[in-house]
Design a protein around this motif. Structure first.
Motif, PDB file in Angstrom:
ATOM      1  N   GLY A  12      38.752  51.065  31.324  1.00 22.61           N
ATOM      2  CA  GLY A  12      38.396  51.768  30.092  1.00 22.61           C
ATOM      3  C   GLY A  12      39.455  51.576  29.021  1.00 22.61           C
ATOM      4  N   HIS A  13      40.739  51.649  29.427  1.00 20.45           N
ATOM      5  CA  HIS A  13      41.826  51.456  28.454  1.00 20.45           C
ATOM      6  C   HIS A  13      41.774  50.062  27.835  1.00 20.45           C
ATOM      7  CE1 HIS A  13      43.249  55.237  29.700  1.00 20.45           C
ATOM      8  NE2 HIS A  13      44.158  54.885  30.589  1.00 20.45           N
ATOM      9  N   VAL A  14      41.477  49.061  28.655  1.00 18.53           N
ATOM     10  CA  VAL A  14      41.401  47.688  28.134  1.00 18.53           C
ATOM     11  C   VAL A  14      40.332  47.590  27.050  1.00 18.53           C
ATOM     12  CG1 VAL A  14      40.765  45.306  28.702  1.00 18.53           C
ATOM     13  CG2 VAL A  14      42.326  46.567  30.199  1.00 18.53           C
ATOM     14  N   GLU A  15      39.160  48.166  27.315  1.00 14.20           N
ATOM     15  CA  GLU A  15      38.088  48.111  26.318  1.00 14.20           C
ATOM     16  C   GLU A  15      38.435  48.945  25.086  1.00 14.20           C
ATOM     17  OE1 GLU A  15      35.949  45.936  26.500  1.00 14.20           O
ATOM     18  OE2 GLU A  15      36.127  45.411  28.612  1.00 14.20           O
ATOM     19  N   LEU A  16      39.115  50.068  25.291  1.00 14.79           N
ATOM     20  CA  LEU A  16      39.585  50.869  24.158  1.00 14.79           C
ATOM     21  C   LEU A  16      40.500  50.048  23.266  1.00 14.79           C
ATOM     22  CD1 LEU A  16      40.419  53.508  22.595  1.00 14.79           C
ATOM     23  CD2 LEU A  16      42.084  53.896  24.416  1.00 14.79           C
ATOM     24  N   LEU A  17      41.459  49.358  23.871  1.00 10.37           N
ATOM     25  CA  LEU A  17      42.416  48.573  23.094  1.00 10.37           C
ATOM     26  C   LEU A  17      41.763  47.372  22.424  1.00 10.37           C
ATOM     27  CD1 LEU A  17      45.432  48.810  25.548  1.00 10.37           C
ATOM     28  CD2 LEU A  17      45.164  49.972  23.351  1.00 10.37           C
ATOM     29  N   ARG A  18      40.655  46.919  23.006  1.00  8.90           N
ATOM     30  CA  ARG A  18      39.879  45.862  22.359  1.00  8.90           C
ATOM     31  C   ARG A  18      38.965  46.417  21.266  1.00  8.90           C
ATOM     32  NH1 ARG A  18      38.098  42.865  28.018  1.00  8.90           N
ATOM     33  NH2 ARG A  18      39.537  41.103  27.916  1.00  8.90           N
ATOM     34  N   PHE A  19      38.974  47.745  21.109  1.00  8.79           N
ATOM     35  CA  PHE A  19      38.164  48.431  20.104  1.00  8.79           C
ATOM     36  C   PHE A  19      36.676  48.331  20.439  1.00  8.79           C
ATOM     37  CE2 PHE A  19      36.778  49.427  15.665  1.00  8.79           C
ATOM     38  CZ  PHE A  19      37.524  50.566  15.496  1.00  8.79           C
ATOM     39  N   ARG A  20      36.381  48.503  21.741  1.00  9.61           N
ATOM     40  CA  ARG A  20      34.992  48.435  22.207  1.00  9.61           C
ATOM     41  C   ARG A  20      34.659  49.744  22.920  1.00  9.61           C
ATOM     42  NH1 ARG A  20      35.025  42.171  24.190  1.00  9.61           N
ATOM     43  NH2 ARG A  20      35.401  43.126  26.223  1.00  9.61           N
ATOM     44  N   GLY A  21      34.464  50.784  22.119  1.00  9.38           N
ATOM     45  CA  GLY A  21      34.250  52.119  22.658  1.00  9.38           C
ATOM     46  C   GLY A  21      33.029  52.237  23.544  1.00  9.38           C
ATOM     47  N   ALA A  22      31.950  51.551  23.176  1.00  8.78           N
ATOM     48  CA  ALA A  22      30.719  51.631  23.960  1.00  8.78           C
ATOM     49  C   ALA A  22      30.925  51.097  25.372  1.00  8.78           C
ATOM     50  CB  ALA A  22      29.594  50.864  23.268  1.00  8.78           C
ATOM     51  N   GLU A  23      31.818  50.113  25.530  1.00  8.28           N
ATOM     52  CA  GLU A  23      32.122  49.572  26.850  1.00  8.28           C
ATOM     53  C   GLU A  23      33.153  50.419  27.579  1.00  8.28           C
ATOM     54  OE1 GLU A  23      31.928  47.830  24.128  1.00  8.28           O
ATOM     55  OE2 GLU A  23      30.374  46.311  24.468  1.00  8.28           O
ATOM     56  N   ALA A  24      34.024  51.101  26.824  1.00  7.11           N
ATOM     57  CA  ALA A  24      35.085  51.902  27.446  1.00  7.11           C
ATOM     58  C   ALA A  24      34.552  53.162  28.113  1.00  7.11           C
ATOM     59  CB  ALA A  24      36.131  52.275  26.399  1.00  7.11           C
ATOM     60  N   LEU A  25      33.638  53.858  27.448  1.00 10.94           N
ATOM     61  CA  LEU A  25      33.206  55.179  27.925  1.00 10.94           C
ATOM     62  C   LEU A  25      32.572  55.160  29.320  1.00 10.94           C
ATOM     63  CD1 LEU A  25      31.914  56.719  24.576  1.00 10.94           C
ATOM     64  CD2 LEU A  25      33.984  57.339  25.841  1.00 10.94           C
ATOM     65  N   PRO A  26      31.721  54.174  29.687  1.00 16.18           N
ATOM     66  CA  PRO A  26      31.188  54.168  31.059  1.00 16.18           C
ATOM     67  C   PRO A  26      32.271  54.021  32.127  1.00 16.18           C
ATOM     68  CG  PRO A  26      29.859  52.773  29.630  1.00 16.18           C
ATOM     69  CD  PRO A  26      31.083  53.140  28.850  1.00 16.18           C
ATOM     70  N   HIS A  27      33.320  53.241  31.836  1.00 13.80           N
ATOM     71  CA  HIS A  27      34.430  53.119  32.785  1.00 13.80           C
ATOM     72  C   HIS A  27      35.113  54.476  32.976  1.00 13.80           C
ATOM     73  CE1 HIS A  27      34.209  48.838  33.320  1.00 13.80           C
ATOM     74  NE2 HIS A  27      34.463  48.562  32.052  1.00 13.80           N
ATOM     75  N   TYR A  28      35.343  55.164  31.865  1.00 12.04           N
ATOM     76  CA  TYR A  28      35.997  56.474  31.957  1.00 12.04           C
ATOM     77  C   TYR A  28      35.122  57.462  32.739  1.00 12.04           C
ATOM     78  CZ  TYR A  28      39.462  55.048  28.438  1.00 12.04           C
ATOM     79  OH  TYR A  28      40.479  54.423  27.766  1.00 12.04           O
ATOM     80  N   ALA A  29      33.808  57.390  32.556  1.00  5.18           N
ATOM     81  CA  ALA A  29      32.902  58.300  33.269  1.00  5.18           C
ATOM     82  C   ALA A  29      32.991  58.072  34.780  1.00  5.18           C
ATOM     83  CB  ALA A  29      31.465  58.103  32.782  1.00  5.18           C
ATOM     84  N   ARG A  30      33.036  56.805  35.198  1.00 10.09           N
ATOM     85  CA  ARG A  30      33.156  56.508  36.630  1.00 10.09           C
ATOM     86  C   ARG A  30      34.506  56.996  37.165  1.00 10.09           C
ATOM     87  NH1 ARG A  30      31.347  51.391  34.596  1.00 10.09           N
ATOM     88  NH2 ARG A  30      29.106  51.112  34.910  1.00 10.09           N
ATOM     89  N   ALA A  31      35.557  56.756  36.375  1.00 10.19           N
ATOM     90  CA  ALA A  31      36.888  57.184  36.801  1.00 10.19           C
ATOM     91  C   ALA A  31      36.967  58.702  36.939  1.00 10.19           C
ATOM     92  CB  ALA A  31      37.935  56.704  35.791  1.00 10.19           C
ATOM     93  N   LEU A  32      36.355  59.421  36.000  1.00  9.84           N
ATOM     94  CA  LEU A  32      36.424  60.881  36.014  1.00  9.84           C
ATOM     95  C   LEU A  32      35.696  61.454  37.228  1.00  9.84           C
ATOM     96  CD1 LEU A  32      37.372  63.420  34.578  1.00  9.84           C
ATOM     97  CD2 LEU A  32      35.248  63.379  33.228  1.00  9.84           C
ATOM     98  N   MET A  33      34.569  60.884  37.589  1.00 13.30           N
ATOM     99  CA  MET A  33      33.826  61.363  38.751  1.00 13.30           C
ATOM    100  C   MET A  33      34.693  61.264  40.012  1.00 13.30           C
ATOM    101  SD  MET A  33      30.204  59.946  40.280  1.00 13.30           S
ATOM    102  CE  MET A  33      30.918  58.326  40.648  1.00 13.30           C
TER     103      MET A  33
END
Length: 337
Positions: free
Chosen positions: A135-156
């Motif tokens: 998620g951080h990698v996609e955030l730093l690439r400025f791709r929020g739509a791709e970052a959020l699903p990674h964060y959701a999986r990590a949070l679960m």
């Protein structure tokens, strides 16, 4: 070596490991790093667990050059090692180091490897780190739509593990993602959640900088300046340039937004002097702020040069979205300058 001296060495190693694990659990990262740095280097390398704990200490106190040197020394130790917890953790740390150097493709490859290794070992704790870091990698690439699903999986996974450190990291990432998407109420909510779970003083200071950036973007300049000054003082007290640079960047932005262009230039110079040169993203952000200040001042030569340089770096690190946002900021500054 006699049986008694071998037993003494084993007892010493066990005591060191127990002490190091305890310091890590308590998030006393500076104390952990100091204890392990004081050991002979061969002792740290002979016990890979101590080496990885020291690497953790360097990463969480943002000692990037020391971390790079230690990774080089530890890499041969792990070349023929199987897929155990320590090996997965080491690869994850390699990915974090690559990410901090803006080597996002390399970082993604390493985090995907951690994901594969963790799935194979049914290690949900390390898997949660892998998803958060993707998620951080996609955030730093400025791709929020791709970052959020990674964060959701990590949070679960992190909630199932009750891991405060990972939960804080995840909400820090989602807050920054929402900030990039200009969803400021959601960003503020997640910054507050990240703070409730954060215990590491260095990461708290970087959390201040991230939240200050969001506040500056949303026009809450006084609150942004307060957090940025606090973070800058923290990193200056420890002579850690890696934190001084982004804090000064926020203060430059606040000053420019307030019309205090001379103060903005001063803070930008502080950021430039503190910049270590290894984080390409930070280099691009410095050039972006220089372009905005120049646009507000009517200095078209500097504006054009800085804008072009920032865009080149953003494109080179696979972050075209940041280049587009930068051009919008500069265009707005030129119209109001």
């Amino acid at each position: 070596m006699s049986a008694s001296s071998a037993a003494e060495r084993l007892d010493r190693r066990t005591l060191l490991l127990l002490r190091a694990w305890d310091l890590e659990h308590q998030a006393k990262t500076e104390e952990l790093r100091a204890m392990l740095e004081a050991l002979p280097r061969e002792e740290v390398l002979d016990e890979p667990e101590l080496g990885v704990l020291l690497l953790n200490g360097y990463l969480y106190t943002f000692e990037t050059e020391a971390a790079r040197a230690l990774v080089r020394e530890l890499t041969p130790v792990f070349e023929d090692r199987g897929n155990d917890r320590l090996h997965r953790r080491f690869v994850n740390f390699q990915g974090i180091l690559a990410m901090r150097q803006s080597s996002f493709a390399e970082a993604e490859t390493l985090f995907r490897r951690v994901e594969w290794m963790s799935n194979l070992a049914k290690d949900d704790a390390t898997l949660s780190f892998a998803f958060a870091n993707l998620g951080h990698v996609e955030l730093l690439r400025f791709r929020g739509a791709e970052a959020l699903p990674h964060y959701a999986r990590a949070l679960m996974l992190a909630r199932a593990q009750r891991s405060s450190r990972v939960i804080s990291t995840i909400f820090w990432g989602t807050a920054r993602t929402y900030s990039d998407l200009e969803m400021y109420p959601e960003a503020q909510r997640d910054f507050e959640t990240a703070r409730r779970h954060q215990r590491n003083v260095h990461e708290t200071a970087f959390l201040d900088i991230s939240e200050a950036t969001m506040l500056a973007q949303s026009g809450r300049l006084e609150a942004a300046a307060r957090l940025a000054h606090r973070a800058k003082a923290f990193f200056e007290s420890r002579s850690q340039r890696i934190g001084v640079a982004p804090a000064s960047m926020v203060l430059a932005r606040v000053a420019a937004s307030s019309g205090a262009l001379e103060s903005a230039r001063t803070e930008l110079e502080h950021a430039r002097q503190a910049f270590t040169g290894t984080d390409l993203l930070m280099g691009a952000e410095i050039e972006e702020e220089r372009a905005v200040i120049a646009a507000l001042s009517g200095d078209e030569t500097t504006r054009a040069e800085a804008e072009e340089r920032a865009a080149e770096i953003y494109i080179s690190i696979e972050s075209p979205g940041r280049a587009e946002r930068m051009r919008r900021r500069v265009t707005l500054a030129r119209s109001s300058g």
